[in-house]
Every structure is written in structure tokens, then in C-alpha cells.
Design a protein around this motif. Structure first.
Motif, PDB file in Angstrom:
ATOM      1  N   GLY A 158       0.964  -1.482  -0.001  1.00 50.18           N
ATOM      2  CA  GLY A 158      -0.049   0.137  -0.055  1.00 50.18           C
ATOM      3  C   GLY A 158       0.830   1.017   0.064  1.00 50.18           C
ATOM      4  N   VAL A 159       2.275   1.299  -0.201  1.00 54.13           N
ATOM      5  CA  VAL A 159       3.193   2.560  -0.532  1.00 54.13           C
ATOM      6  C   VAL A 159       3.176   3.058  -1.736  1.00 54.13           C
ATOM      7  CG1 VAL A 159       4.317   1.787   1.852  1.00 54.13           C
ATOM      8  CG2 VAL A 159       5.059   0.991  -0.582  1.00 54.13           C
ATOM      9  N   ILE A 160       2.536   2.244  -2.695  1.00 52.98           N
ATOM     10  CA  ILE A 160       2.714   3.046  -4.155  1.00 52.98           C
ATOM     11  C   ILE A 160       1.295   3.226  -4.479  1.00 52.98           C
ATOM     12  CG2 ILE A 160       3.139   2.483  -6.616  1.00 52.98           C
ATOM     13  CD1 ILE A 160       5.303   0.784  -5.794  1.00 52.98           C
ATOM     14  N   ALA A 161       1.134   4.596  -4.936  1.00 52.70           N
ATOM     15  CA  ALA A 161      -0.100   5.021  -5.375  1.00 52.70           C
ATOM     16  C   ALA A 161      -0.491   4.774  -6.752  1.00 52.70           C
ATOM     17  CB  ALA A 161      -0.464   6.528  -5.030  1.00 52.70           C
ATOM     18  N   ASP A 162      -1.607   5.218  -7.413  1.00 51.97           N
ATOM     19  CA  ASP A 162      -1.879   4.939  -8.558  1.00 51.97           C
ATOM     20  C   ASP A 162      -1.273   6.025  -9.551  1.00 51.97           C
ATOM     21  OD1 ASP A 162      -3.085   4.853 -11.216  1.00 51.97           O
ATOM     22  OD2 ASP A 162      -4.784   3.848 -10.636  1.00 51.97           O
ATOM     23  N   ILE A 163      -0.237   6.083 -10.045  1.00 53.82           N
ATOM     24  CA  ILE A 163       0.650   7.020 -10.662  1.00 53.82           C
ATOM     25  C   ILE A 163      -0.166   7.792 -11.784  1.00 53.82           C
ATOM     26  CG2 ILE A 163       2.680   6.015 -10.362  1.00 53.82           C
ATOM     27  CD1 ILE A 163       3.070   5.550 -13.435  1.00 53.82           C
ATOM     28  N   ARG A 164      -1.382   7.108 -12.353  1.00 49.31           N
ATOM     29  CA  ARG A 164      -2.042   8.166 -13.169  1.00 49.31           C
ATOM     30  C   ARG A 164      -2.787   9.315 -12.422  1.00 49.31           C
ATOM     31  NH1 ARG A 164      -5.445   2.790 -15.235  1.00 49.31           N
ATOM     32  NH2 ARG A 164      -5.583   2.791 -13.113  1.00 49.31           N
ATOM     33  N   GLU A 165      -2.971   9.009 -11.303  1.00 50.74           N
ATOM     34  CA  GLU A 165      -3.747  10.300 -10.630  1.00 50.74           C
ATOM     35  C   GLU A 165      -2.714  11.440 -10.156  1.00 50.74           C
ATOM     36  OE1 GLU A 165      -5.608   8.865  -7.225  1.00 50.74           O
ATOM     37  OE2 GLU A 165      -6.713   7.118  -8.222  1.00 50.74           O
ATOM     38  N   TYR A 166      -1.312  11.306 -10.497  1.00 53.62           N
ATOM     39  CA  TYR A 166      -0.325  12.296  -9.974  1.00 53.62           C
ATOM     40  C   TYR A 166       0.597  12.650 -11.050  1.00 53.62           C
ATOM     41  CZ  TYR A 166      -1.979  10.816  -5.167  1.00 53.62           C
ATOM     42  OH  TYR A 166      -2.740  10.503  -4.385  1.00 53.62           O
ATOM     43  N   LEU A 167       0.848  12.022 -12.195  1.00 53.56           N
ATOM     44  CA  LEU A 167       1.861  12.608 -13.167  1.00 53.56           C
ATOM     45  C   LEU A 167       1.093  13.609 -13.926  1.00 53.56           C
ATOM     46  CD1 LEU A 167       2.929   9.224 -15.078  1.00 53.56           C
ATOM     47  CD2 LEU A 167       4.245  10.514 -13.383  1.00 53.56           C
ATOM     48  N   PRO A 168       1.899  14.610 -14.151  1.00 56.94           N
ATOM     49  CA  PRO A 168       1.724  15.990 -14.947  1.00 56.94           C
ATOM     50  C   PRO A 168       0.946  15.219 -16.310  1.00 56.94           C
ATOM     51  CG  PRO A 168       3.652  16.074 -13.888  1.00 56.94           C
ATOM     52  CD  PRO A 168       3.436  14.647 -13.703  1.00 56.94           C
ATOM     53  N   LEU A 172       1.973  11.990 -18.674  1.00 64.27           N
ATOM     54  CA  LEU A 172       0.989  10.911 -18.859  1.00 64.27           C
ATOM     55  C   LEU A 172       0.614  10.930 -20.299  1.00 64.27           C
ATOM     56  CD1 LEU A 172      -0.854   8.725 -17.500  1.00 64.27           C
ATOM     57  CD2 LEU A 172      -2.586  10.671 -17.039  1.00 64.27           C
ATOM     58  N   SER A 173       0.272  11.993 -20.994  1.00 63.88           N
ATOM     59  CA  SER A 173      -0.165  11.586 -22.139  1.00 63.88           C
ATOM     60  C   SER A 173       0.883  11.314 -23.448  1.00 63.88           C
ATOM     61  CB  SER A 173      -0.457  13.162 -22.913  1.00 63.88           C
ATOM     62  OG  SER A 173       0.561  14.304 -22.831  1.00 63.88           O
ATOM     63  N   SER A 174       2.240  11.465 -23.110  1.00 66.23           N
ATOM     64  CA  SER A 174       3.187  10.917 -23.714  1.00 66.23           C
ATOM     65  C   SER A 174       3.372   9.428 -23.747  1.00 66.23           C
ATOM     66  CB  SER A 174       4.662  11.483 -23.186  1.00 66.23           C
ATOM     67  OG  SER A 174       5.243  10.896 -22.141  1.00 66.23           O
ATOM     68  N   LEU A 175       2.906   8.799 -22.744  1.00 66.16           N
ATOM     69  CA  LEU A 175       2.940   7.116 -22.438  1.00 66.16           C
ATOM     70  C   LEU A 175       1.658   6.553 -23.391  1.00 66.16           C
ATOM     71  CD1 LEU A 175       3.450   7.410 -18.775  1.00 66.16           C
ATOM     72  CD2 LEU A 175       5.323   7.041 -20.629  1.00 66.16           C
ATOM     73  N   GLN A 176       2.257   5.404 -23.871  1.00 64.27           N
ATOM     74  CA  GLN A 176       1.191   4.530 -24.382  1.00 64.27           C
ATOM     75  C   GLN A 176       0.521   3.608 -23.433  1.00 64.27           C
ATOM     76  OE1 GLN A 176       0.684   4.753 -27.916  1.00 64.27           O
ATOM     77  NE2 GLN A 176       2.177   6.581 -27.703  1.00 64.27           N
ATOM     78  N   GLU A 177      -0.677   3.409 -23.776  1.00 61.45           N
ATOM     79  CA  GLU A 177      -1.524   2.381 -22.757  1.00 61.45           C
ATOM     80  C   GLU A 177      -0.750   1.169 -22.569  1.00 61.45           C
ATOM     81  OE1 GLU A 177      -4.561   1.797 -20.390  1.00 61.45           O
ATOM     82  OE2 GLU A 177      -4.485   3.899 -21.866  1.00 61.45           O
ATOM     83  N   ASP A 178       0.194   0.585 -23.462  1.00 56.15           N
ATOM     84  CA  ASP A 178       0.893  -0.428 -23.108  1.00 56.15           C
ATOM     85  C   ASP A 178       1.985  -0.159 -22.406  1.00 56.15           C
ATOM     86  OD1 ASP A 178      -0.785  -1.959 -24.870  1.00 56.15           O
ATOM     87  OD2 ASP A 178       0.384  -1.993 -26.581  1.00 56.15           O
ATOM     88  N   ASP A 179       2.439   1.147 -22.206  1.00 58.26           N
ATOM     89  CA  ASP A 179       3.603   1.536 -21.337  1.00 58.26           C
ATOM     90  C   ASP A 179       3.103   1.377 -19.679  1.00 58.26           C
ATOM     91  OD1 ASP A 179       5.149   1.958 -23.351  1.00 58.26           O
ATOM     92  OD2 ASP A 179       4.446   4.103 -23.317  1.00 58.26           O
ATOM     93  N   LEU A 180       1.760   1.599 -19.367  1.00 58.72           N
ATOM     94  CA  LEU A 180       1.451   1.522 -18.066  1.00 58.72           C
ATOM     95  C   LEU A 180       1.238  -0.142 -17.639  1.00 58.72           C
ATOM     96  CD1 LEU A 180      -1.006   4.469 -18.237  1.00 58.72           C
ATOM     97  CD2 LEU A 180       0.970   4.505 -17.901  1.00 58.72           C
ATOM     98  N   VAL A 181       1.663  -0.139 -16.658  1.00 53.84           N
ATOM     99  CA  VAL A 181       1.628  -1.567 -15.659  1.00 53.84           C
ATOM    100  C   VAL A 181       0.501  -1.482 -14.530  1.00 53.84           C
ATOM    101  CG1 VAL A 181       2.995  -3.398 -14.667  1.00 53.84           C
ATOM    102  CG2 VAL A 181       3.809  -1.942 -16.643  1.00 53.84           C
ATOM    103  N   LEU A 250      11.436  14.740 -22.895  1.00 49.59           N
ATOM    104  CA  LEU A 250      10.434  15.554 -23.265  1.00 49.59           C
ATOM    105  C   LEU A 250      10.816  16.993 -22.793  1.00 49.59           C
ATOM    106  CD1 LEU A 250       7.146  13.879 -21.173  1.00 49.59           C
ATOM    107  CD2 LEU A 250       7.713  13.965 -23.899  1.00 49.59           C
ATOM    108  N   PRO A 251      10.258  18.165 -23.337  1.00 51.08           N
ATOM    109  CA  PRO A 251      10.452  19.391 -23.103  1.00 51.08           C
ATOM    110  C   PRO A 251      10.569  19.784 -21.434  1.00 51.08           C
ATOM    111  CG  PRO A 251       8.834  19.321 -24.993  1.00 51.08           C
ATOM    112  CD  PRO A 251       8.900  18.021 -24.271  1.00 51.08           C
ATOM    113  N   ILE A 252      11.216  20.127 -20.896  1.00 49.39           N
ATOM    114  CA  ILE A 252      11.488  20.673 -19.435  1.00 49.39           C
ATOM    115  C   ILE A 252      11.065  22.251 -19.295  1.00 49.39           C
ATOM    116  CG2 ILE A 252      12.812  20.629 -17.435  1.00 49.39           C
ATOM    117  CD1 ILE A 252      14.733  18.562 -18.448  1.00 49.39           C
ATOM    118  N   PRO A 253       9.697  22.419 -18.671  1.00 51.40           N
ATOM    119  CA  PRO A 253       9.220  23.836 -18.642  1.00 51.40           C
ATOM    120  C   PRO A 253      10.085  24.705 -17.817  1.00 51.40           C
ATOM    121  CG  PRO A 253       7.368  22.059 -18.125  1.00 51.40           C
ATOM    122  CD  PRO A 253       8.793  21.276 -18.071  1.00 51.40           C
ATOM    123  N   SER A 254      10.699  24.106 -16.918  1.00 57.31           N
ATOM    124  CA  SER A 254      11.547  24.950 -15.854  1.00 57.31           C
ATOM    125  C   SER A 254      12.781  25.379 -16.558  1.00 57.31           C
ATOM    126  CB  SER A 254      11.947  24.248 -14.672  1.00 57.31           C
ATOM    127  OG  SER A 254      12.598  22.948 -14.809  1.00 57.31           O
TER     128      SER A 254
END
Length: 256
Positions: A158-168, A172-181, A250-254
Motif C-alpha cells: 500500500g505504499v505505491i499510489a496509482d501514478i495516473r492520478e499524480y503524473l502531470p 501521462l499523455s506521452s505514454l502509450q497504454e501498453d507502457d502503463l503497468v 520531453l521538454p522541461i518547462p523549468s
């Protein structure tokens, strides 16, 4: 000595001689120094003063170094990353992150990315598992890289959250569906009632990235995943996301 019953002034035991002998024995250091030859002075200095001076200098240097280390500006940590189970070459990982810091527009004195390859996820190494759990709950750890099995072990706790809820969104949009585990999480019996059984995304695949291709031991190996620790201090500040953007090209905004 007596002559005609009178005491002479040259008596061997005369007080004047005693004073002279006492005087020679009780010369001050300064007075002794004046009477010495150059060789005697050199020997005297080496015997009584040299090592005391060297010890004093060593103490002063040590204190100065401690003060310097305490007050000098420390590099800003962009992310603390644990690579589980030594699946990547430690030296190459260090080289990769040093280059990443420079490519992101920082100098080595300004910023650092800590890549730790020394910890194991195995139940056979409880000390490592405890250390990782401590880093997670303390907010020290930002990113973990490992196999699906290794990350699944921490997801089950229970120490890893669903990263889909937290990734900017851009990451997230740069990842393919197959990339997500996905991992099917089943809470323990004594867990919080609000903690429900569900599928959570425990990470995304890093296969094919420069980090993996340039640091893995065996070129044919695959199955490397990255997950974020949502309470990591550099995740909260957003700097760890910039490191992920760099990994994915990916481009880095900062840095714009």
C-alpha cells in the motif's frame, strides 16, 4: 679555607659559587636559547615545539574544514531515485545522472540527482526493505525503478499510489497504454475500510530509454518500470517530474 684562622673569600663552598650554580640551572628558555649554537637551537625546537605547532595547525585546519562543510552551499537535490536489486550498472547510472544535471542546465555545484543502486526489494534483505519503507514514509524517496515483481511487492504494502492520478498531463499523455503497468491491489484485512480492492497503475515501462539502454547489464533484458512516490519532497516540488521528463526526452518547462 682558612688562613691564620680567617675564612677566605675563595672557599669552595662559598655562597657566591652556589648562587652561580643555581643560576646556570635555572636559566629561562630565552636565556638558554641565547647561549645555544644553531645546531642546538634546531634540536631544541624540534624536540619541544615542532610537534606542538603541527598539532595546533592540524586542529585549526580540521575546525576550519568542519565550519566550511557546514556553511558552504549544497547542491539542490532534484530527485532521489532508488534502482532496486542492482539491475543497472551503478557507475553508468551515476554518469547518466551527472550528464542529466548538465543537460538540464545546472552545474554540478548547483544540482544533483541521487541514483541509489545499493538497495534490494527481496524479502531476504529485511534491512533494505525497512530502509526503503522509511525513505518512503519520510518523504525522502521520489522515484523507484525496478521490475514489475519488485514494484508489485511495494504496491501490495500500500505504499505505491496509482501514478495516473499524480503524473502531470504532459508526461501521462506521452505514454502509450501498453507502457502503463497495472497491479491488482487487495487491501489487508485490518486496512482502512475506505481502502478498497482495485487495479492501480504502479508504474510505466522505461525500456528503450537512454537510461536503461546505456546502463543495463544485459542488452536483451526488458521489464524495467518507473514509479513515483507521491509524498516525495522533490515530487511535491515538481523537480522530480523534470527528471522524468528528461528520461523520456520531453521538454522541461523549468528549463525553457
Amino acid at each position: 679555607m682558612e688562613i691564620n684562622g680567617k675564612k677566605t673569600t675563595l672557599d669552595d663552598d662559598a655562597e657566591i659559587y652556589k648562587r652561580g650554580e643555581d643560576r646556570s640551572e635555572n636559566l629561562t628558555t630565552k636565556e638558554k636559547w641565547k647561549t645555544m649554537t644553531k645546531k642546538e637551537r634546531r634540536t631544541f625546537f624540534m624536540t619541544y615545539y615542532f610537534w606542538k605547532i603541527m598539532l595546533g595547525l592540524a586542529v585549526v585546519i580540521l575546525i576550519g574544514y568542519i565550519i566550511y562543510c557546514a556553511v558552504r552551499p549544497k547542491p539542490n537535490e532534484l530527485a532521489y531515485i532508488v534502482v532496486l536489486d542492482n539491475v543497472l550498472n551503478p557507475q553508468m547510472v551515476e554518469d547518466y545522472f551527472e550528464k542529466a544535471v548538465e543537460d538540464m542546465g545546472y552545474t554540478k555545484k548547483e544540482a544533483i540527482i541521487n541514483g541509489d543502486t545499493s538497495l534490494s526489494s527481496s524479502n531476504n534483505t529485511p534491512t533494505d526493505a525497512q530502509a526503503i519503507s522509511t525513505y518512503i514514509f519520510a518523504g525522502t524517496l521520489d522515484i523507484m525503478i525496478g521490475t514489475e515483481e519488485a514494484l508489485g511487492l511495494y504496491a501490495s504494502r500500500g505504499v505505491i499510489a496509482d501514478i495516473r492520478e499524480y503524473l502531470p498531463a504532459d508526461i501521462l499523455s506521452s505514454l502509450q497504454e501498453d507502457d502503463l503497468v497495472l497491479y491488482h491491489y487487495v487491501p489487508e484485512k485490518d486496512a482502512d475500510p475506505n481502502d478498497t480492492e482495485r487495479d492501480i497503475c504502479i508504474g510505466f515501462r522505461l525500456d528503450g530509454t537512454e537510461l536503461i539502454d546505456s546502463t543495463k547489464y544485459i542488452s536483451e533484458e526488458t521489464g524495467y518500470l518507473l514509479t513515483i512516490i507521491v509524498n516525495g519532497k522533490n515530487v511535491k516540488s515538481g523537480e522530480a517530474y523534470d527528471v522524468i521528463r528528461y528520461m523520456l526526452g520531453l521538454p522541461i518547462p523549468s528549463a525553457s
